[in-house]
Scaffold this motif. Structure first.
Motif, PDB file in Angstrom:
ATOM      1  N   LEU A 131      24.534 100.387 -43.305  1.00  0.00           N
ATOM      2  CA  LEU A 131      24.792 100.691 -44.715  1.00  0.00           C
ATOM      3  C   LEU A 131      25.557  99.582 -45.436  1.00  0.00           C
ATOM      4  O   LEU A 131      25.500  99.495 -46.658  1.00  0.00           O
ATOM      5  CB  LEU A 131      25.556 102.014 -44.846  1.00  0.00           C
ATOM      6  CG  LEU A 131      24.790 103.243 -44.354  1.00  0.00           C
ATOM      7  CD1 LEU A 131      25.701 104.469 -44.325  1.00  0.00           C
ATOM      8  CD2 LEU A 131      23.579 103.509 -45.252  1.00  0.00           C
ATOM      9  N   LEU A 155      30.136 102.190 -40.893  1.00  0.00           N
ATOM     10  CA  LEU A 155      29.039 102.022 -41.850  1.00  0.00           C
ATOM     11  C   LEU A 155      28.216 100.765 -41.544  1.00  0.00           C
ATOM     12  O   LEU A 155      26.999 100.747 -41.766  1.00  0.00           O
ATOM     13  CB  LEU A 155      29.586 101.951 -43.274  1.00  0.00           C
ATOM     14  CG  LEU A 155      29.582 103.282 -44.046  1.00  0.00           C
ATOM     15  CD1 LEU A 155      30.443 104.330 -43.354  1.00  0.00           C
ATOM     16  CD2 LEU A 155      30.063 103.079 -45.483  1.00  0.00           C
ATOM     17  N   ARG A 213      29.954 107.451 -47.046  1.00  0.00           N
ATOM     18  CA  ARG A 213      28.534 107.763 -46.908  1.00  0.00           C
ATOM     19  C   ARG A 213      28.092 108.731 -48.008  1.00  0.00           C
ATOM     20  O   ARG A 213      27.008 108.580 -48.604  1.00  0.00           O
ATOM     21  CB  ARG A 213      28.268 108.362 -45.527  1.00  0.00           C
ATOM     22  CG  ARG A 213      26.820 108.291 -45.083  1.00  0.00           C
ATOM     23  CD  ARG A 213      26.661 108.905 -43.706  1.00  0.00           C
ATOM     24  NE  ARG A 213      27.488 108.241 -42.703  1.00  0.00           N
ATOM     25  CZ  ARG A 213      28.535 108.815 -42.100  1.00  0.00           C
ATOM     26  NH1 ARG A 213      28.882 110.057 -42.373  1.00  0.00           N
ATOM     27  NH2 ARG A 213      29.221 108.144 -41.180  1.00  0.00           N
ATOM     28  N   ILE A 245      22.794 109.555 -42.497  1.00  0.00           N
ATOM     29  CA  ILE A 245      22.758 108.091 -42.539  1.00  0.00           C
ATOM     30  C   ILE A 245      21.445 107.622 -43.167  1.00  0.00           C
ATOM     31  O   ILE A 245      21.413 106.742 -44.030  1.00  0.00           O
ATOM     32  CB  ILE A 245      22.897 107.505 -41.121  1.00  0.00           C
ATOM     33  CG1 ILE A 245      24.232 107.901 -40.501  1.00  0.00           C
ATOM     34  CG2 ILE A 245      22.740 105.981 -41.141  1.00  0.00           C
ATOM     35  CD1 ILE A 245      24.334 107.604 -39.014  1.00  0.00           C
ATOM     36  N   ALA A 298      34.683 107.368 -43.333  1.00  0.00           N
ATOM     37  CA  ALA A 298      33.287 106.936 -43.235  1.00  0.00           C
ATOM     38  C   ALA A 298      32.362 107.969 -43.863  1.00  0.00           C
ATOM     39  O   ALA A 298      31.411 107.623 -44.566  1.00  0.00           O
ATOM     40  CB  ALA A 298      32.909 106.699 -41.772  1.00  0.00           C
TER      41      ALA A 298
END
Length: 214
Positions: free
Chosen positions: A59, A54, A17, A152, A13
């Motif tokens: 996202l 995510l 990201r 994030i 993850a």
């Protein structure tokens, strides 16, 4: 001190990201588990769990018969992101304690890399360095949880950058302003840095709003 190993899904993850922050995935792009298992050298179950992370972070989206896609953000997302940016970044600048020498050196290195990328007309990379600078800025709060949360937010912000049709025109104004901000912080001129950053964020939000309104 005993440190807990990072779970495989959390590592994947984080890698995804980071790729979003670098602008290597675009809004609407399909992310297939099969491709990601090869790219990230992870099992299908691990990739699936990472994509769920995510999704929870806003996202990616799940669409029936289309699978997982990178999210396209809208004006409501933009407004929410900048409320949070103002809260965290301005607080980081206004703290009584000065920025550490180590942190300032890291920020200056990022600004230098940003300037070099601009000189090479690599405006995609300029955007990545600028976002990294603001991550370092927030790290002055001294909170790992806040750093993770802001990563994030920065990934979401990069997705908004994709609405700019001309990266050169969009990114160029921030190179000098990032440098000025770093200089003011190094000279411990916090009030000036605060007002510069305040205007910076206002202008950045207004520019992105214009792009999304087209």
């Amino acid at each position: 001190m005993i440190t807990t190993p990072e779970p495989a899904f959390a590592r994947v993850a984080r890698q995804l990201r980071d790729e979003l922050i670098k602008g290597n995935y675009q809004p609407g792009q399909t992310l297939t588990e099969a491709d990601l298992t090869v790219t990230l050298q992870a099992s299908r179950n691990t990739v699936r769990e990472a994509l769920r992370v995510l999704y929870a972070e806003g996202l990616v989206s799940y669409e029936p018969n289309k699978g997982v896609r990178v999210r396209s953000l809208d004006q409501r997302d933009l407004a929410d992101i900048f409320v949070t940016r103002r809260t965290l970044e301005l607080q980081a600048v206004s703290l009584e304690r000065p920025f550490s020498t180590t942190l300032l050196r890291q920020m200056e290195a990022v600004v230098h890399a940003e300037q070099q990328a601009a000189a090479l007309d690599n405006w995609h990379s300029v955007g990545t360095h600028s976002l990294h600078l603001h991550q370092l800025l927030v790290s002055n709060l001294g909170s790992q949880r806040m750093d993770a949360f802001f990563a994030i937010l920065v990934a979401q912000l990069r997705l908004l950058f994709a609405s700019a049709p001309d990266e050169h025109r969009f990114q160029q104004p921030w190179v000098d302003r990032d440098s000025q901000l770093c200089q003011l912080l190094r000279e411990q001129r916090r009030d000036e840095a605060y007002h510069l950053l305040q205007q910076y964020l206002d202008d950045s939000e207004a520019n992105l709003l214009r792009l999304l309104s087209r």
